[in-house]
Write an enzyme that holds these catalytic residues in place. Structure first.
Site, PDB file in Angstrom:
ATOM      1  N   SER A  66       0.792  -1.234   0.000  1.00  0.00           N
ATOM      2  CA  SER A  66       0.000   0.000   0.000  1.00  0.00           C
ATOM      3  C   SER A  66       0.823   1.282   0.000  1.00  0.00           C
ATOM      4  CB  SER A  66      -0.931   0.017   1.210  1.00  0.00           C
ATOM      5  OG  SER A  66      -2.014  -0.838   0.982  1.00  0.00           O
ATOM      6  N   LYS A  69       0.646   3.292  -3.033  1.00  0.00           N
ATOM      7  CA  LYS A  69      -0.537   4.131  -3.307  1.00  0.00           C
ATOM      8  C   LYS A  69      -0.205   5.619  -3.211  1.00  0.00           C
ATOM      9  CE  LYS A  69      -3.714   0.659  -1.355  1.00  0.00           C
ATOM     10  NZ  LYS A  69      -4.460   0.303  -0.137  1.00  0.00           N
ATOM     11  N   TYR A 194      -1.993  -2.624 -10.995  1.00  0.00           N
ATOM     12  CA  TYR A 194      -2.083  -2.397  -9.540  1.00  0.00           C
ATOM     13  C   TYR A 194      -1.261  -3.431  -8.765  1.00  0.00           C
ATOM     14  CZ  TYR A 194      -4.097  -2.206  -4.849  1.00  0.00           C
ATOM     15  OH  TYR A 194      -4.257  -2.138  -3.472  1.00  0.00           O
ATOM     16  N   TYR A 246      -4.750   3.493   7.911  1.00  0.00           N
ATOM     17  CA  TYR A 246      -6.133   3.012   7.825  1.00  0.00           C
ATOM     18  C   TYR A 246      -6.919   3.336   9.083  1.00  0.00           C
ATOM     19  CZ  TYR A 246      -4.049   0.891   3.886  1.00  0.00           C
ATOM     20  OH  TYR A 246      -3.360   0.723   2.730  1.00  0.00           O
ATOM     21  N   VAL A 264       0.951  -4.055   3.712  1.00  0.00           N
ATOM     22  CA  VAL A 264       0.787  -5.381   4.336  1.00  0.00           C
ATOM     23  C   VAL A 264       2.029  -6.260   4.259  1.00  0.00           C
ATOM     24  CG1 VAL A 264      -1.712  -5.780   4.340  1.00  0.00           C
ATOM     25  CG2 VAL A 264      -0.386  -6.317   2.312  1.00  0.00           C
TER      26      VAL A 264
HETATM   27  O1  DON Z   1      -4.383  -4.522  -2.469  1.00  0.00           O
HETATM   28  C1  DON Z   1      -3.941  -5.116  -1.503  1.00  0.00           C
HETATM   29  O2  DON Z   1      -4.671  -5.716  -0.704  1.00  0.00           O
HETATM   30  C2  DON Z   1      -2.444  -5.083  -1.265  1.00  0.00           C
HETATM   31  N1  DON Z   1      -1.734  -5.143  -2.495  1.00  0.00           N
HETATM   32  C3  DON Z   1      -2.056  -3.852  -0.531  1.00  0.00           C
HETATM   33  C4  DON Z   1      -2.793  -3.657   0.786  1.00  0.00           C
HETATM   34  C5  DON Z   1      -1.989  -3.057   1.859  1.00  0.00           C
HETATM   35  O3  DON Z   1      -0.784  -2.991   1.783  1.00  0.00           O
HETATM   36  C6  DON Z   1      -2.714  -2.631   3.079  1.00  0.00           C
HETATM   37  N2  DON Z   1      -1.786  -2.151   4.054  1.00  0.00           N
HETATM   38  N3  DON Z   1      -1.593  -2.226   5.174  1.00  0.00           N
END
Ligand code: DON
Length: 310
Positions: A66, A69, A194, A246, A264
């Site tokens: 994330s 992003k 993505y 978040y 994540v």
């Molecule tokens: O889209 C997703 O679920 C992952 N590629 C990224 C989510 C993420 O890193 C949330 N962070 N804490």
């Protein structure tokens, strides 16, 4: 401030925070992330002019997830301007988990509330200009090469494929957004871009340098040349503060008070305005998907060096 010279204290803080890794779990909804070592914790701090300090397993690389992003948002803002981007994605925190679908349906219009949740990030990635997935990803990678001075950064194919093959929730978010004209074009190509974007692989030092540029008005770490326009660097820091962790962003703002973004994979990027850039990797996550030891480490750093911006 010479945090980098305080080498012993940095090592000690990493060691103290390490004990928290046992209270969390590595992400497993992306199968390739499930093999990460839960007991790792590494830190880099960049203070400009090539001053960097690292502690822990600093050569370990990891995927941005994330954190990408924030960078995709900067590129989309440079491509489409604020009006273009914010006509498709909002500016408000959600209080929901990062992959939640609920507010897309209960809110009218069905515009994702912010660019840090998955729905908003998909809308942002959809706005990156280019004629193909390769061209768009290439632009994002070049931007990251410029931010870090490391032109060997690329994406981890295995992690990207692993996420692409299992991204059914993101797929549903993207199709929902297409139905509501928030995203356009081929959804499978959007998912490909993505998931590759999320799989861009860096180390803590790269992350600390990116954080430093964002915190220091978008200027290149060595030359001082503007890489990110000031107003965009401000928007990035603001979203990091209000939505970067978040549904833990409020508590994190109180306990740490540094604009930060988690992924994540267990990475956290923290940008102290006009101060150091911090890159952390600790794959053991709490139930909200944030690095459990990484957050503890940031809390210690913030207290010891008075980094709280509030
Ligand atoms: O889209 C997703 O679920 C992952 N590629 C990224 C989510 C993420 O890193 C949330 N962070 N804490």
């Amino acid at each position: 401030m010479n945090i980098c010279g305080d080498y012993e204290a940095l090592n000690l803080m990493v060691e103290e925070a390490l004990q928290y890794t046992k209270h969390g779990k590595v992400a497993n909804y992306i199968p390739a992330l499930s093999t990460a070592n839960r007991d790792l914790l590494s830190l880099s701090i960049y203070e400009g002019e090539s001053t960097v300090a690292s502690a822990g397993d600093t050569f370990k690389t990891f995927t941005l997830q994330s954190i990408s992003k924030v960078l995709a948002l900067a590129l989309a803002l440079m491509d489409k301007g604020e009006d273009g981007v914010f006509s498709r994605v909002g500016m408000e925190p959600t209080g929901d988990p990062f992959n939640s679908i609920i507010k897309l349906e209960t809110h009218s219009p069905s515009k994702p509330l912010n660019p840090m949740i998955n729905a908003g990030a998909l809308a942002v990635t959809n706005m990156i200009e280019g004629n193909s997935v390769d061209e768009k990803l290439g632009r994002l990678l070049s931007f990251i090469h410029e931010l870090t001075g490391n032109s060997s950064i690329t994406f981890n194919e295995q992690v990207a494929i692993s996420e692409y093959n299992t991204a059914d929730l993101n797929r549903s978010l993207a199709y929902f957004l297409k139905q509501h004209d928030v995203v356009t074009g081929n959804i499978e190509r959007l998912l490909e871009l993505y998931t590759k974007q999320c799989a861009i692989e860096v180390n803590c030092e790269d992350l600390a340098k990116i954080a430093y540029v964002i915190g220091n008005e978008g200027r290149h770490v060595e030359t001082g040349r503007s890489i990110i326009p000031l107003h965009i660097a401000r928007i990035m820091k603001t979203f990091m503060t209000t939505c970067g962790m978040y549904n833990a962003s409020g508590e994190f703002a109180i306990k740490v008070g540094i604009p930060s973004k988690s992924g994540v994979s267990g990475a956290i990027m923290a940008s102290v305005p006009h101060g150091p850039g911090i890159g952390i990797y600790g794959p053991s996550l709490d139930e909200k998907g944030n690095s459990i030891a990484g957050m503890k480490l940031l809390e210690s750093l913030s207290h010891r060096y008075d980094l709280n911006i509030f």
